[in-house]
Motif scaffolding. Structure first.
Motif, PDB file in Angstrom:
ATOM      1  N   UNK A 167      85.073  20.575 -87.450  1.00  0.00           N
ATOM      2  CA  UNK A 167      85.331  19.455 -86.547  1.00  0.00           C
ATOM      3  C   UNK A 167      84.816  19.716 -85.136  1.00  0.00           C
ATOM      4  N   UNK A 168      84.211  20.877 -84.913  1.00  0.00           N
ATOM      5  CA  UNK A 168      83.579  21.153 -83.624  1.00  0.00           C
ATOM      6  C   UNK A 168      84.526  21.314 -82.454  1.00  0.00           C
ATOM      7  N   UNK A 169      85.730  21.796 -82.710  1.00  0.00           N
ATOM      8  CA  UNK A 169      86.680  22.011 -81.617  1.00  0.00           C
ATOM      9  C   UNK A 169      86.175  23.094 -80.666  1.00  0.00           C
ATOM     10  N   UNK A 170      86.619  22.999 -79.418  1.00  0.00           N
ATOM     11  CA  UNK A 170      86.314  24.020 -78.411  1.00  0.00           C
ATOM     12  C   UNK A 170      87.607  24.733 -78.013  1.00  0.00           C
ATOM     13  N   UNK A 171      87.494  26.003 -77.756  1.00  0.00           N
ATOM     14  CA  UNK A 171      88.606  26.774 -77.218  1.00  0.00           C
ATOM     15  C   UNK A 171      88.088  27.539 -76.017  1.00  0.00           C
ATOM     16  N   UNK A 172      88.875  27.620 -74.956  1.00  0.00           N
ATOM     17  CA  UNK A 172      88.489  28.341 -73.749  1.00  0.00           C
ATOM     18  C   UNK A 172      89.430  29.517 -73.551  1.00  0.00           C
ATOM     19  N   UNK A 173      88.894  30.622 -73.061  1.00  0.00           N
ATOM     20  CA  UNK A 173      89.696  31.833 -72.880  1.00  0.00           C
ATOM     21  C   UNK A 173      89.140  32.641 -71.722  1.00  0.00           C
ATOM     22  N   UNK A 174      89.944  33.614 -71.301  1.00  0.00           N
ATOM     23  CA  UNK A 174      89.483  34.524 -70.247  1.00  0.00           C
ATOM     24  C   UNK A 174      88.401  35.466 -70.757  1.00  0.00           C
ATOM     25  N   UNK A 175      88.550  35.887 -72.013  1.00  0.00           N
ATOM     26  CA  UNK A 175      87.637  36.876 -72.582  1.00  0.00           C
ATOM     27  C   UNK A 175      87.356  36.550 -74.046  1.00  0.00           C
ATOM     28  N   UNK A 176      86.279  37.131 -74.522  1.00  0.00           N
ATOM     29  CA  UNK A 176      85.931  37.028 -75.944  1.00  0.00           C
ATOM     30  C   UNK A 176      85.584  38.424 -76.460  1.00  0.00           C
ATOM     31  N   UNK A 177      86.085  38.765 -77.629  1.00  0.00           N
ATOM     32  CA  UNK A 177      85.672  39.971 -78.344  1.00  0.00           C
ATOM     33  C   UNK A 177      84.924  39.500 -79.582  1.00  0.00           C
ATOM     34  N   UNK A 178      83.640  39.779 -79.628  1.00  0.00           N
ATOM     35  CA  UNK A 178      82.784  39.279 -80.707  1.00  0.00           C
ATOM     36  C   UNK A 178      82.503  40.401 -81.695  1.00  0.00           C
ATOM     37  N   UNK A 179      82.964  40.236 -82.928  1.00  0.00           N
ATOM     38  CA  UNK A 179      82.736  41.239 -83.972  1.00  0.00           C
ATOM     39  C   UNK A 179      81.805  40.724 -85.059  1.00  0.00           C
ATOM     40  N   UNK A 189      95.765  34.104 -86.064  1.00  0.00           N
ATOM     41  CA  UNK A 189      94.548  34.010 -86.867  1.00  0.00           C
ATOM     42  C   UNK A 189      94.379  32.591 -87.409  1.00  0.00           C
ATOM     43  N   UNK A 190      93.176  32.052 -87.250  1.00  0.00           N
ATOM     44  CA  UNK A 190      92.838  30.739 -87.787  1.00  0.00           C
ATOM     45  C   UNK A 190      91.686  30.916 -88.765  1.00  0.00           C
ATOM     46  N   UNK A 191      91.966  30.696 -90.040  1.00  0.00           N
ATOM     47  CA  UNK A 191      90.966  30.849 -91.093  1.00  0.00           C
ATOM     48  C   UNK A 191      90.150  29.565 -91.250  1.00  0.00           C
ATOM     49  N   UNK A 192      88.977  29.692 -91.872  1.00  0.00           N
ATOM     50  CA  UNK A 192      88.118  28.540 -92.109  1.00  0.00           C
ATOM     51  C   UNK A 192      87.554  27.934 -90.835  1.00  0.00           C
ATOM     52  N   UNK A 193      87.358  28.787 -89.814  1.00  0.00           N
ATOM     53  CA  UNK A 193      86.874  28.299 -88.522  1.00  0.00           C
ATOM     54  C   UNK A 193      85.588  29.029 -88.118  1.00  0.00           C
ATOM     55  N   UNK A 194      84.457  28.738 -88.759  1.00  0.00           N
ATOM     56  CA  UNK A 194      83.202  29.379 -88.345  1.00  0.00           C
ATOM     57  C   UNK A 194      82.838  28.990 -86.915  1.00  0.00           C
ATOM     58  N   UNK A 195      82.309  29.957 -86.187  1.00  0.00           N
ATOM     59  CA  UNK A 195      81.910  29.722 -84.801  1.00  0.00           C
ATOM     60  C   UNK A 195      80.525  29.082 -84.788  1.00  0.00           C
TER      61      UNK A 195
END
Length: 524
Positions: free
Chosen positions: A311-323, A288-294
């Motif tokens: 800071x506008x970082x990007x993360x790449x993944x196989x899947x996303x679960x959006x809640x 879990x990474x707090x303080x990271x609005x999408x």
């Protein structure tokens, strides 16, 4: 002319708002209970094989998804905009900051051990899934007293005890029905033998005398309570029907504990409603990474990229679960299909509001009220007496729980008031229920969910979320968008509850695991 169930729901909605409609739907069997197998949910062990999943939001749905995915061997990252977990399960304790958009900062000053459940307030025993997580993770639970016949009802400017309202109404209805039987008005509606049986039942059920008149026998309360020796007690005088129906808003209180999801026993984690969320967080904290609005969401081939944080970082993944709740998701910079974007737009969310005070426990010491809910047609709607730490020196009294319980217009109206005005109205309501005791109320805190950043409401309501026959918009939101899967209480038929968030997470994970397995076999 007979009424349909839709007619009943429409009338109840006019009196009690969207919350009342949804709860009544459950009582009428129009909303699904938890599937019996849900608490035994598990993805196949090792099925994740290190595939990467990014989860948006660390509320109940996101935490459940993270917990189950990690158990199955997925590599998980949870991005949470806030500096806390739990989402709309928010327990406020002494020292906590309470920020509201466009409002002054508040800081809770509660004594150690006291707390305010600003969001989720209770767990029905029928919500087997969320309770199974509590059991599995060792979260101690206690009874939440959801109904107390000694609590007050303040309608039409008249305060009476719930036991008097409920039992006097039962007596008056029984009296009218007995009169109809005695005057043979129902002879064509029921066989004679059944009418005789019903008439005998009404005498006991409604405290009727030999002539079929309602005669209070003490179950509605006493003007002089029974005591020792020769003090037999004097039952309270019967209320007239006009006094029992002095306000349109009184409809739901009469029905409240009959509703499927409001029946005893109700439960709560010991020490605050966020107990289950915190237990899930302990299991998944490294992810879990707090303080990271999408800030952006993109599909890249059959994978997904998410931009997050200041800071506008990007993360790449196989899947996303959006809640993420729909008010946020609809504004997100995402390459969703036109159909998905259209389905997300303009979904109303309930702007529920609460006000709480800390005080010496006068409600226990003087009125012997141990938990329970008081009702009023004032703007504050509900008063919730604490069900924890009985006989402690102080407690937190929720003096407003505004969700359209007694008037569907109340949430918007109350939410628009200043903090000071909300507090004043709530204090006045306590004074009406407990004369002379409002001066004991200290350390007020108010939370309006429509003004709570990263939520903007407590849950989806409106025509597409208030009927068992949901339409194309809801169906569209259930569909994955490539490698992106959706979850949250708004994607369940147990809306506005933790249970709905957890159930929808299970559904999303089932779809994700199926896609993952097909990829593993080279079919996608």
């Amino acid at each position: 002319m007979s009424q349909t169930r839709r007619d009943v729901l429409t009338q109840l909605g006019a009196a009690g708002g969207a919350s009342a409609v949804w709860l009544a739907m459950e009582a009428l069997g129009l909303a699904a209970a938890t599937p019996a197998h849900a608490e035994r949910f598990a993805l196949p062990a090792g099925s994740g094989r290190g595939r990467e999943v990014v989860i948006l939001g660390a509320g109940i749905g996101g935490l459940v998804a993270a917990y189950e995915l990690r158990r199955a061997g997925y590599h998980v990252t949870v991005l949470e905009a806030r500096d806390r977990i739990g989402g709309r399960v928010w327990t406020i304790r002494g020292g906590d900051r309470v920020e509201q958009m466009g409002r002054p900062l508040q800081r809770a000053a509660f004594a150690a051990g006291n707390y305010m459940n600003a969001g989720a307030a209770r767990i029905p025993s029928s919500h087997r899934l969320i309770l199974s997580y509590a059991r599995r993770l060792g979260v101690p639970m206690e009874v939440m007293v959801n109904c107390n016949r000694g609590a007050g009802w303040d309608f039409g400017g008249r305060v009476i005890r719930e036991r008097q309202a409920v039992n006097d109404m039962r007596g008056r209805i029984a009296e009218l029905l007995a009169k109809a039987i005695d005057t043979k008005a129902l002879d064509q509606e029921m066989p004679k033998g059944e009418l005789e049986t019903l008439r005998q039942f009404l005498a006991a059920y409604g405290a009727l005398d030999e002539k079929g008149r309602y005669q209070p026998d003490g179950r509605s309360g006493f003007s002089e309570e029974p005591a020792g020796y020769a003090h037999a007690g004097v039952p309270a005088k019967a209320s007239a029907v006009k006094d029992l129906l002095s306000s349109r808003g009184v409809v739901l209180p009469y029905l409240f504990e009959q509703i499927f999801d409001m029946q005893a026993p109700m439960l709560q984690p010991v020490g605050g409603m966020d107990g289950i969320a915190r237990a899930l967080y302990r299991e998944v904290q490294p992810s879990v990474r707090l303080g990271r609005p999408v800030t952006a969401l993109r599909r890249v081939g059959d994978r997904v990229r998410v931009q997050h944080g200041p800071d506008g970082q990007w993360i790449e993944a196989d899947y996303c679960v959006c809640t993420l709740p729909l008010p946020l998701l609809s504004k997100l910079d995402a390459d969703f299909s036109p159909a998905k974007k259209a389905a997300m737009q303009d979904v109303p969310y309930l702007p529920s509001v609460k006000v709480a005070f800390e005080a010496p426990r006068f409600w226990e010491q003087e009125d012997f009220l141990y938990g329970g809910v008081a009702w009023t047609d004032r703007l504050n709607e509900n008063i919730l007496y604490p069900s924890d730490r009985f006989h402690a020196p102080t407690g937190v009294l929720v003096a407003a729980y505004v969700a359209g319980w007694t008037n569907p217009d109340n949430p918007q109206h109350f939410a628009g008031l200043s903090h000071e005005e909300r507090i004043r109205i709530s204090r006045d309501s306590i004074e009406a229920m407990h004369p002379g005791r409002s001066k004991l109320l200290t350390n007020p805190i108010t939370v309006g969910w429509g003004l709570t950043q990263w939520s903007e409401g407590v849950g989806a309501i409106g025509p597409d979320w208030g009927d068992a026959r949901r339409g194309a918009r809801y169906a569209e939101l259930l569909k994955p968008e490539g490698p992106i899967f959706f979850a949250g209480e708004h994607l369940s038929y147990v809306g506005l509850w933790q249970e709905g968030a957890a159930l929808s997470a299970h559904e999303a994970l089932t779809l994700l695991a199926s896609m993952s397995a097909q990829k593993g076999r080279g079919r996608i």
